[in-house]
Design a protein around this motif. Sequence first.
Motif, PDB file in Angstrom:
ATOM      1  N   HIS A 574     -83.582  72.446  55.221  1.00 18.82           N
ATOM      2  CA  HIS A 574     -82.553  73.857  54.126  1.00 18.82           C
ATOM      3  C   HIS A 574     -83.324  74.037  53.677  1.00 18.82           C
ATOM      4  O   HIS A 574     -83.265  74.763  52.154  1.00 18.82           O
ATOM      5  CB  HIS A 574     -81.689  74.455  54.259  1.00 18.82           C
ATOM      6  CG  HIS A 574     -80.835  74.194  55.703  1.00 18.82           C
ATOM      7  ND1 HIS A 574     -80.338  72.918  55.755  1.00 18.82           N
ATOM      8  CD2 HIS A 574     -80.621  74.789  56.627  1.00 18.82           C
ATOM      9  CE1 HIS A 574     -79.364  72.952  57.329  1.00 18.82           C
ATOM     10  NE2 HIS A 574     -79.667  74.397  57.404  1.00 18.82           N
ATOM     11  N   GLN A 575     -84.603  72.750  52.708  1.00 22.35           N
ATOM     12  CA  GLN A 575     -84.960  72.637  51.377  1.00 22.35           C
ATOM     13  C   GLN A 575     -86.754  73.506  51.875  1.00 22.35           C
ATOM     14  O   GLN A 575     -87.963  73.335  51.164  1.00 22.35           O
ATOM     15  CB  GLN A 575     -84.756  71.445  51.039  1.00 22.35           C
ATOM     16  CG  GLN A 575     -83.832  71.137  50.671  1.00 22.35           C
ATOM     17  CD  GLN A 575     -82.918  72.222  49.353  1.00 22.35           C
ATOM     18  OE1 GLN A 575     -82.622  72.907  49.887  1.00 22.35           O
ATOM     19  NE2 GLN A 575     -83.877  71.733  48.366  1.00 22.35           N
ATOM     20  N   GLY A 576     -86.796  74.391  52.423  1.00 23.96           N
ATOM     21  CA  GLY A 576     -88.416  75.253  52.741  1.00 23.96           C
ATOM     22  C   GLY A 576     -88.740  75.072  54.303  1.00 23.96           C
ATOM     23  O   GLY A 576     -89.803  76.155  54.296  1.00 23.96           O
ATOM     24  N   THR A 577     -88.468  74.571  55.369  1.00 24.78           N
ATOM     25  CA  THR A 577     -88.319  74.566  57.007  1.00 24.78           C
ATOM     26  C   THR A 577     -88.018  76.117  57.300  1.00 24.78           C
ATOM     27  O   THR A 577     -87.507  76.355  56.702  1.00 24.78           O
ATOM     28  CB  THR A 577     -87.107  73.637  57.150  1.00 24.78           C
ATOM     29  OG1 THR A 577     -88.002  71.725  56.375  1.00 24.78           O
ATOM     30  CG2 THR A 577     -87.480  73.069  58.684  1.00 24.78           C
ATOM     31  N   VAL A 578     -89.050  75.824  57.814  1.00 21.26           N
ATOM     32  CA  VAL A 578     -89.028  77.248  58.479  1.00 21.26           C
ATOM     33  C   VAL A 578     -88.899  77.433  59.544  1.00 21.26           C
ATOM     34  O   VAL A 578     -87.855  76.675  60.174  1.00 21.26           O
ATOM     35  CB  VAL A 578     -90.678  77.753  58.444  1.00 21.26           C
ATOM     36  CG1 VAL A 578     -90.295  78.504  59.906  1.00 21.26           C
ATOM     37  CG2 VAL A 578     -91.639  77.775  58.025  1.00 21.26           C
ATOM     38  N   TRP A 579     -87.329  78.377  59.881  1.00 22.09           N
ATOM     39  CA  TRP A 579     -85.916  79.222  61.260  1.00 22.09           C
ATOM     40  C   TRP A 579     -86.472  79.986  61.912  1.00 22.09           C
ATOM     41  O   TRP A 579     -86.660  80.721  60.884  1.00 22.09           O
ATOM     42  CB  TRP A 579     -85.021  78.852  60.047  1.00 22.09           C
ATOM     43  CG  TRP A 579     -84.714  77.624  59.325  1.00 22.09           C
ATOM     44  CD1 TRP A 579     -85.056  76.601  58.129  1.00 22.09           C
ATOM     45  CD2 TRP A 579     -83.446  76.589  60.226  1.00 22.09           C
ATOM     46  NE1 TRP A 579     -84.003  76.273  58.143  1.00 22.09           N
ATOM     47  CE2 TRP A 579     -83.174  75.513  59.382  1.00 22.09           C
ATOM     48  CE3 TRP A 579     -82.905  76.774  61.568  1.00 22.09           C
ATOM     49  CZ2 TRP A 579     -82.341  74.347  60.229  1.00 22.09           C
ATOM     50  CZ3 TRP A 579     -82.072  75.792  62.044  1.00 22.09           C
ATOM     51  CH2 TRP A 579     -81.817  74.744  61.087  1.00 22.09           C
ATOM     52  N   PRO A 580     -87.395  79.898  62.707  1.00 23.99           N
ATOM     53  CA  PRO A 580     -87.615  81.231  63.736  1.00 23.99           C
ATOM     54  C   PRO A 580     -86.472  82.304  63.484  1.00 23.99           C
ATOM     55  O   PRO A 580     -86.554  83.978  64.147  1.00 23.99           O
ATOM     56  CB  PRO A 580     -88.044  80.769  64.372  1.00 23.99           C
ATOM     57  CG  PRO A 580     -88.261  79.257  64.688  1.00 23.99           C
ATOM     58  CD  PRO A 580     -87.455  78.566  63.280  1.00 23.99           C
TER      59      PRO A 580
END
Length: 659
Positions: A574-580
């Motif tokens: 949850h530190q930049g990772t993309v969530w569709p």
Amino acid sequence: MDLTGPARLDEWLEADGLGGFASGTASGIRTRRYHALLLPATTPPAGRIVLVNGIEAWIETGGQRHALTSQMYAPDVRHPDGEDRIVRFTPSPWPSWRFRLWDGLEILQEYFVPRGHAAIVMSWTAIERAAGRANGDIRLFVRPLVSGRDLHTLHRENGVFRFAADVQGACVRWAPYPGLPGITAGSNGAYDHDPVWYRNFLYTEERERGLDDREDLASPGLFSFDLAAGGALLVLGSPDAPWLRDRDLSSAGARSTATMVDWVRRIRAVEQMRRGRLNTRLAAAADAYIVHGTRGRTIIAGYPWFTDWGRDTFLALRGLCISGDRLADARAILLAWADEVSEGMLPNRFAEHGGAPVYDSVDAALWYVIAVNDLLQEMAQRRRRLRVRETRALQGAVLAIVGGCAAGTRHGIRMDADGLLAAGAPGVRLTWMDAKIGDRAITPRVGKPVEIQALWINALAIATRIDERWLEPLERARSAFPARFWNAESGSLHDVVDVDHVRGTVDRSCRPNQILAVGGLPLGLLDHTRAARVVDAVERRLLTPLGLRSLAPGEPGYAARCAGGPVERDLAYHQGTVWPWLIGPFLDAWLRVRGNTGATRAEARRRFVEPLLAHLDTAGLGHVSEIADAEAPHEPRGCPFQAWSLGELMRAEQWTANG
């Protein structure tokens, strides 16, 4: 589909509607411990056990042997070469492969999992492509590769595994380990008992994830078929599968085989008709997540490793069921969960093999309230009604959630004097940003997280329609929200206020959670000017083709890639990772501030929806991945089949379909 390069690693999924599934890659090479042909749920939708991991298959014709399968062995040895004979792979309506052998001979291989059956049906057909080719002997041999383990573990050669086979008519039964379900195979071929171990399979995806990656599998024997005389059928199932109850299957000779063939013909026709009614790719994909379990109907959060998580269920339900025109499923799911309310909370997850439910989410119950509201509004719009007792059950659950949270419940969750909802305790991660390493929550967000307030205020607004006593707290919270969260300097919202329950402290991190104050929920919390600035900030710093980043570049702790071992991945999760899944709230917010016109919907579809529709052709075929890397090329990561990612795409696609 083209099977060159990375496309060979794209994955297919066949779900049984009970929590079990079959999955693999387009190449046929198993790259995960979760890739299996028979993986039933023993206590649906949980208690999942891997029984048959895969097969070894080959053709013997013209004095030559031609492999149809390939395996990966340590250290990076691929054998045999069946993958090289694949000329086409098609994932719909179910996985099928076309192999080209020699002299124009092609083999069609098809797999499908019938809905409601803990079984997989496999078939092979010889196709003559060269005119004048003499019909010769075409023999197919298939070896099941068997374990009998929890889906999260790995299997090793041992002296306890039981190879013994019970052969009765068209059925062969194995019981690898005491206390675990057995395996029943039905075929129109011949079975030869020939026990052997296959050792040192390598799962490259597990290696990439920093996990154990080696496995040994047992093969009790092999099936042989005469393809020149007709198609080959092999059905693998749990002992209690409905198709095994026909006594003719265990009778001797032709009667048993005829019963086997007739059952496959009938179930194939039923499955073709059922899938034909799922008239879009998104609807077909949604069908995999909606399952019947021991607690009633529910939603699998993602394949291959999630079960039915509370937060994911209610968030995904809005797209999979309500936008997906499955209101009966939405109703059944919400009613089934209504009985699980405890002190204003709903379980966020259930243990895979039993045990007490886990209440560690502040937003699972709030998303439930939103989903109930969506269902009731959709039913009213269509002039449909629930039974009185059903309406009372749903409304009772809503009031129990709002009342329990307001009064105070687990983990410091309580309504504060300003009407907003405080939540959190050291080491507990209550929001959807829930990564944890040991006792350390990576994004603890203790205090008053921004999206929790958006959900809470919406829940209060919904509760006032049932009981007017919630009107005063609603107005108090609505008034406090913009005053407490607005960051005039950045033109956006703080991510958390009253951090660690210290009055007046703020976390100014640029995260996507703020978008829920503008879109994605029935009630927006900002005036138009501020809402537009929030949408602009999120679009500028967080938007990617596959969704929103979970943290903006340049912020402390920002991670460009979510890769490596468990610790490295949790640090980046949850530190930049993309969530569709966040594309749904974002698109809704974008349309709200720019005007919901034909022109804006068309632009939104082109810019935000079509890239995710294109993603259906990669990674988890026909589905949407859980996450992706923060930086280009935004490599898909995590679960390749994720319910809330698909659900929010379905909502976004519906909003822009007539753009």
